[in-house]
Design a protein around this motif. Structure first.
Motif, PDB file in Angstrom:
ATOM      1  N   GLU A 100       0.834  -1.215   0.000  1.00  0.00           N
ATOM      2  CA  GLU A 100       0.000   0.000   0.000  1.00  0.00           C
ATOM      3  C   GLU A 100       0.864   1.260   0.000  1.00  0.00           C
ATOM      4  N   ASP A 119       5.761 -12.497  -4.466  1.00  0.00           N
ATOM      5  CA  ASP A 119       4.391 -12.478  -3.909  1.00  0.00           C
ATOM      6  C   ASP A 119       3.916 -11.053  -3.680  1.00  0.00           C
ATOM      7  N   VAL A 122       3.028  -9.358  -6.968  1.00  0.00           N
ATOM      8  CA  VAL A 122       1.729  -9.826  -7.469  1.00  0.00           C
ATOM      9  C   VAL A 122       0.602  -9.096  -6.722  1.00  0.00           C
ATOM     10  N   ALA A 123       0.756  -8.973  -5.389  1.00  0.00           N
ATOM     11  CA  ALA A 123      -0.263  -8.275  -4.579  1.00  0.00           C
ATOM     12  C   ALA A 123      -0.368  -6.808  -5.007  1.00  0.00           C
ATOM     13  N   TYR A 124       0.769  -6.177  -5.270  1.00  0.00           N
ATOM     14  CA  TYR A 124       0.779  -4.763  -5.700  1.00  0.00           C
ATOM     15  C   TYR A 124       0.045  -4.599  -7.036  1.00  0.00           C
ATOM     16  N   ALA A 125       0.304  -5.539  -7.955  1.00  0.00           N
ATOM     17  CA  ALA A 125      -0.342  -5.461  -9.274  1.00  0.00           C
ATOM     18  C   ALA A 125      -1.858  -5.610  -9.134  1.00  0.00           C
ATOM     19  N   LYS A 126      -2.299  -6.487  -8.190  1.00  0.00           N
ATOM     20  CA  LYS A 126      -3.751  -6.652  -7.972  1.00  0.00           C
ATOM     21  C   LYS A 126      -4.347  -5.365  -7.419  1.00  0.00           C
ATOM     22  N   LEU A 127      -3.579  -4.699  -6.546  1.00  0.00           N
ATOM     23  CA  LEU A 127      -4.062  -3.488  -5.880  1.00  0.00           C
ATOM     24  C   LEU A 127      -4.151  -2.308  -6.855  1.00  0.00           C
ATOM     25  N   CYS A 128      -3.064  -2.059  -7.618  1.00  0.00           N
ATOM     26  CA  CYS A 128      -3.004  -0.852  -8.470  1.00  0.00           C
ATOM     27  C   CYS A 128      -3.465  -1.085  -9.901  1.00  0.00           C
ATOM     28  N   LYS A 129      -3.512  -2.381 -10.288  1.00  0.00           N
ATOM     29  CA  LYS A 129      -3.902  -2.748 -11.662  1.00  0.00           C
ATOM     30  C   LYS A 129      -3.156  -1.968 -12.754  1.00  0.00           C
ATOM     31  N   ASP A 135       4.226 -10.327 -17.449  1.00  0.00           N
ATOM     32  CA  ASP A 135       3.263 -10.938 -16.542  1.00  0.00           C
ATOM     33  C   ASP A 135       3.978 -11.480 -15.301  1.00  0.00           C
ATOM     34  N   ASP A 137       2.495 -13.606 -12.726  1.00  0.00           N
ATOM     35  CA  ASP A 137       2.166 -14.989 -12.347  1.00  0.00           C
ATOM     36  C   ASP A 137       3.020 -15.994 -13.112  1.00  0.00           C
TER      37      ASP A 137
END
Length: 945
Positions: A100, A119, A122-129, A135, A137
């Protein structure tokens, strides 16, 4: 170029834009960069403020990667896009801050390397898109070689045949490993050596290559580059017993690996580097960087690059190609990686990445932007001018180097166990069987040991003789304490009516006798350390044959050939017959030619093709043609004459008028008299060796190449027994073996100070100089008939090599953009080296001499060349016949002057004592010729020694 500012410059450094929570850890690179050597953000107030809405490109990687030279170079160029701003996230932020708190971005360039928290990325990419360049994953899969291979296979991309050994207690069915001496069986799939063993984790770079016993065994251990090494040879031949591995077949490349770097599906930059498996020495330039060379990808390879890029969803993606047997195989996918030290690549990469980002994000940011179109840079290459001719093809046929004496023993065997062995290995198919593999030789040794024990109780005289032969068979097979496929072989030939006895025996009795096997044991004939040195030295000298290689042949690295080979315009193939000494000569020559280091085994496996195909370089010396039988019979008849040679004998034995032959006959005068002297000298020699053996001081005497006095005595006693037959006549066919042995001892065992060796050498050489060349035919017709029997496949292959010199798509081609100043960059020099034995060299020379190439009565230059050949008494170790083809691109393709062919010849290493009668050749293309007549000899059959 501007240099990127870093926060370590202290308080006086220019102010910067900061994004995120930690200003010392996050860099923000604006688009308003200066292009001089100052920091970009100096004189801040005077510069225009950036546009209202920038596209922020975030770089999320470990510092070692995000601050590397290639990344810095590319980001500097990326910042030149008006609407792009680059943010480099600091390592401390990535490792220690929650996602965050990471700086936000619109486009993310993020990739895994050692220690990177994938990991969290990946979480950052999900958050900020953000829009992902690579890629995230898929980067989990790239870390597992099993997954990489699975994906490649699903995409229909060629990869080496492989099997996975999972040492996983939950999946016992995937852990079946059976190890043989020369193969490994993984879950039912058999991989003969050489094969490759790779850890399943892509992060583990300890890849091993295992070599077959026939090439010397052992393994090459590859690892991440440490200084100037990327692999090391190990004598260990057994596979690793802990951990999970992929086993795959070894691909015989030409000693180079091709690294491909994609930037999107439509761009790939390819470079070749020396394969780490070759000698493990990393080639570095004057700045200490690994030397790599840009190469052209074929249309198929470009398609593979596209598939890899799309399948792994990695815009920036590096992978490895192996080019073998005209195909390209992918053997590794590394994910995100940049080319090092290529300004052109930095320009291309930044331009493509910028265009990809703008094409994706400009519309939603309402930025007016369209993809710029520009004409591709057309590579302009200077053409050939003047009458300079371009070397197109070099073909060399070379005899092997110095070897230990070849030895042979024949015996007829009838024991059922020999017949069982013959059947086991399919001997009845052809009636012949060659046994060379360690396990096969072990079986022969077991039978011999058993029979020696069984015969131990008998005292019958015929059995005694058989027993002594079995003892010899047993002791030869027990030599060295281990089998190396290179130095011993057993041949079995089926005789349906037993071995033909004396001629007086009637035909009926012979027909009724039971079948037997003729066992021929051959040993010795190994390449000596001296032979290795000769081959390596000649390889080094051979570089002078190429443009830019004149002068000091060891001059390194400014040699034309090395430059040619390193820029992959050198299409090199090395062939060798299947004899160990020939194969090792070829490997040692390649080592000298290409300036390689280390053991010969890895070089042999990668660089030398075994040419045991349709008799290209091998000959079945035990099955003579009818012409050879006739010639041998006539030789025996003339050489058994106990009188001085008369005029008629000269005509019978030397109809070609060869000067060296006439000299030897004049020296011999009476052949039987000379054979008597030779026999007496051998008797004297064996008695001297026996005396030495009785002397306790000589007990542990080590001779050359770890031979013992006992073995030396065995060698000479056998010749003593075989040379004079029971009827008192001499077996002329043993003369080459006698000369072979004395030449070896005079050269390598002179420290023994045995008496009479010089005299024995002189006499046996004179006899051998008559017998050896004449065994290949006495008159011209016979010489040609026998030569064609040996050499027809080779001659046809040489013709093809010369004709096929025009383009060949599958060869590494130099990228034209990088080859300015080269005569014609799309072209390569084709080199074909054929390593073989004496028989092929004699035969090939006969074809050149008597095959009607030129008429010596009409051509002075050819006559001088023929006179030179006629004066050569021996085709010694490392004899070379070289054909060079040149092309003049200014001449009409159909013109006689378009091509120019040269023949070069050298009789090999210098003998033990210089022969006064040998003329010296003019050397290879003399630099200056004072006399006109010398000038005419340039490019003739010259002495290259």
């Amino acid at each position: 170029m501007s240099s990127l500012t870093t926060s370590s410059e202290g308080e006086n450094s220019a102010p910067r834009f900061v994004v995120g929570s930690r200003d010392d850890e996050t860099e923000f690179l604006g688009s308003n960069m200066k292009t001089d050597e100052t920091d970009f953000f100096e004189d801040d107030e005077e510069e225009e403020s950036p546009p209202e809405r920038q596209i922020v490109v975030g770089i999320c990687a470990m510092t070692k990667k995000s601050k590397s030279k290639p990344m810095t170079q590319i980001l500097e160029r990326l910042c030149k896009f008006e609407y792009i701003t680059v943010v480099i996230m600091g390592e401390d932020v990535i490792l220690n801050e929650p996602v965050e708190n990471w700086p936000s971005c619109d486009c993310l360039i993020s990739f895994h390397s050692k220690g990177f928290p994938l990991d969290k990325a990946v979480a950052y990419a999900k958050l900020c898109k953000p829009f992902l360049i690579n890629d995230l994953d898929m980067q989990y899969y790239i870390q597992d070689r099993r997954e990489v291979y699975r994906i490649l296979q699903e995409e229909g991309i060629d990869l080496p045949r492989y099997a996975v050994l999972n040492r996983d207690p939950d999946r016992p069915e995937e852990c079946n490993l059976v190890e043989g001496e020369d193969h490994v069986e993984v879950n039912g799939a058999v991989f003969p050596k050489p094969f490759v063993e790779k850890p399943v984790s892509a992060e583990d770079h300890n890849v091993y290559i295992y070599y077959p016993t026939s090439a010397g065994g052992g393994s090459q251990r590859l690892f991440r580059k440490i200084g100037s090494r990327s692999s090391v040879y190990s004598p260990e031949s057994s596979v690793r017993k802990t951990g999970s591995y992929i086993y795959e077949e070894f691909m015989p490349t030409d000693g180079t690996d091709v690294k491909v770097y994609t930037v999107g599906p439509d761009y790939a930059h390819a470079e070749a580097r020396k394969s780490p498996a070759l000698d493990g020495k990393v080639e570095r330039d004057s700045e200490g960087k690994e030397i790599r060379y840009p190469v052209m990808l074929t249309a198929m390879e470009k398609l593979v690059a596209r598939k890899v890029c799309v399948a792994f969803k990695q815009t920036v993606c590096g992978f490895d190609l192996l080019r073998a047997n005209g195909h390209s195989f992918v053997c590794d996918v590394n994910g995100f990686s940049f080319v090092k030290n290529s300004m052109k690549y930095y320009d291309d990469c930044a331009k493509i990445l910028g265009n990809i980002i703008m094409r994706e994000l400009a519309p939603q940011f309402h930025i007016p932007w369209s993809i710029p179109t520009e004409a591709e840079d057309i590579p302009i290459v200077p053409t050939t001018s003047g009458t300079m001719m371009e070397l197109r093809c070099v073909i060399a046929v070379i005899r092997h180097g110095d070897r230990t004496p070849k030895q042979k023993m024949k015996m007829e065997v009838k024991h059922p166990r020999f017949f069982e062995l013959f059947e086991k290995y399919d001997g009845y198919k052809t009636g012949k069987l060659k046994l060379k593999k360690p396990e096969q030789l072990q079986e022969v040794l077991d039978i011999a040991r058993q029979l020696v024990v069984e015969l131990g109780t008998h005292t019958d005289c015929e059995i005694e003789e058989r027993k002594s032969k079995l003892e010899q068979l047993k002791s030869v097979l027990e030599m060295y304490g281990h089998f190396s496929g290179i130095n011993r072989k057993v041949q079995l030939t089926y005789l349906p009516h037993g071995h033909p006895k004396a001629a007086s025996e009637d035909e009926e009795a012979r027909r009724e006798s039971s079948p037997s096997l003729l066992l021929v044991l051959k040993w010795g004939g190994e390449l000596t350390p001296a032979g290795r040195v000769q081959a390596e030295e000649l390889g080094r000298a051979f570089r002078c044959m190429y443009p830019g290689g004149q002068g000091d042949y060891a001059g390194f690295p400014g040699c034309g050939l090395l430059r040619l080979h390193s820029t992959y315009r050198h299409d090199l193939k090395i062939y060798a017959s299947d004899e160990g000494r020939v194969q090792m000569t070829a490997a040692a020559f390649a080592k000298g030619l290409l300036a390689l280091e280390g053991e010969l085994t890895p070089i042999l496996v990668q660089m030398v093709k075994s040419a045991n195909m349709n008799g290209l370089l091998d000959s079945d010396s035990d099955s003579l043609s009818s012409c050879q039988h006739r010639v041998k019979a006539r030789l025996h008849e003339i050489m058994q004459k106990d009188a001085e040679f008369c005029e008629e004998d000269y005509e019978k034995l030397a109809p070609t008028g060869s000067a060296s032959l006439l000299n030897s006959m004049t020296f011999i005068q009476n052949p039987v008299e000379v054979c008597n002297q030779v026999f007496t000298l051998i008797e004297n020699l064996t008695s001297q060796i026996r005396k030495r053996l009785e002397d306790p001081k000589s007990a542990d005497l080590q001779l050359y190449h770890s031979e013992t006095l006992e073995l030396m005595l065995q060698r000479w006693s056998k010749l003593e027994r075989d040379f004079r037959m029971k009827n008192g006549r001499y077996d002329i066919s043993k003369i080459p073996d006698i000369y072979d042995c004395i030449k070896y001892d005079v050269q390598h065992n002179c420290a023994l100070k045995l008496e009479g060796t010089t005299e024995l050498f002189k006499l046996s050489k004179a006899l051998a100089d008559v017998i050896i060349p004449q065994e290949y035919g006495i008159n011209k017709e016979e010489k040609l008939e026998i030569a064609i029997g040996f050499c027809l496949p080779l001659i046809k292959k040489i013709q093809l090599d010369l004709q096929r010199t025009h383009e060949d798509e599958s060869v590494n081609k130099l990228h034209p953009l990088y080859s300015r100043g080269v005569l014609s960059p799309g072209r390569h020099v084709r080199t074909r080296l054929y390593f073989t034995s004496e028989s092929h060299v004699h035969s090939l020379l006969s074809i050149f001499r008597y095959g009607g190439l030129l008429d010596e009565n009409k051509d002075q230059q050819w006559k001088r060349a023929m006179d030179y050949l006629s004066a050569i008494s021996e085709l010694n170790y490392m004899t070379q016949i070289v054909i060079m083809l040149y092309e003049d691109n200014n001449k009409d393709p159909s013109s006689e002057e378009r091509f120019h062919v040269e023949l070069h010849f050298s009789p090999g290493v210098k003998g033990c004592e210089e022969d006064r009668n040998i003329p010296t050749g003019f050397g290879f293309r003399p630099a200056s010729a004072e006399k006109e007549d010398k000038k005419a000899d340039q490019g003739s059959l010259e002495d290259l020694s």
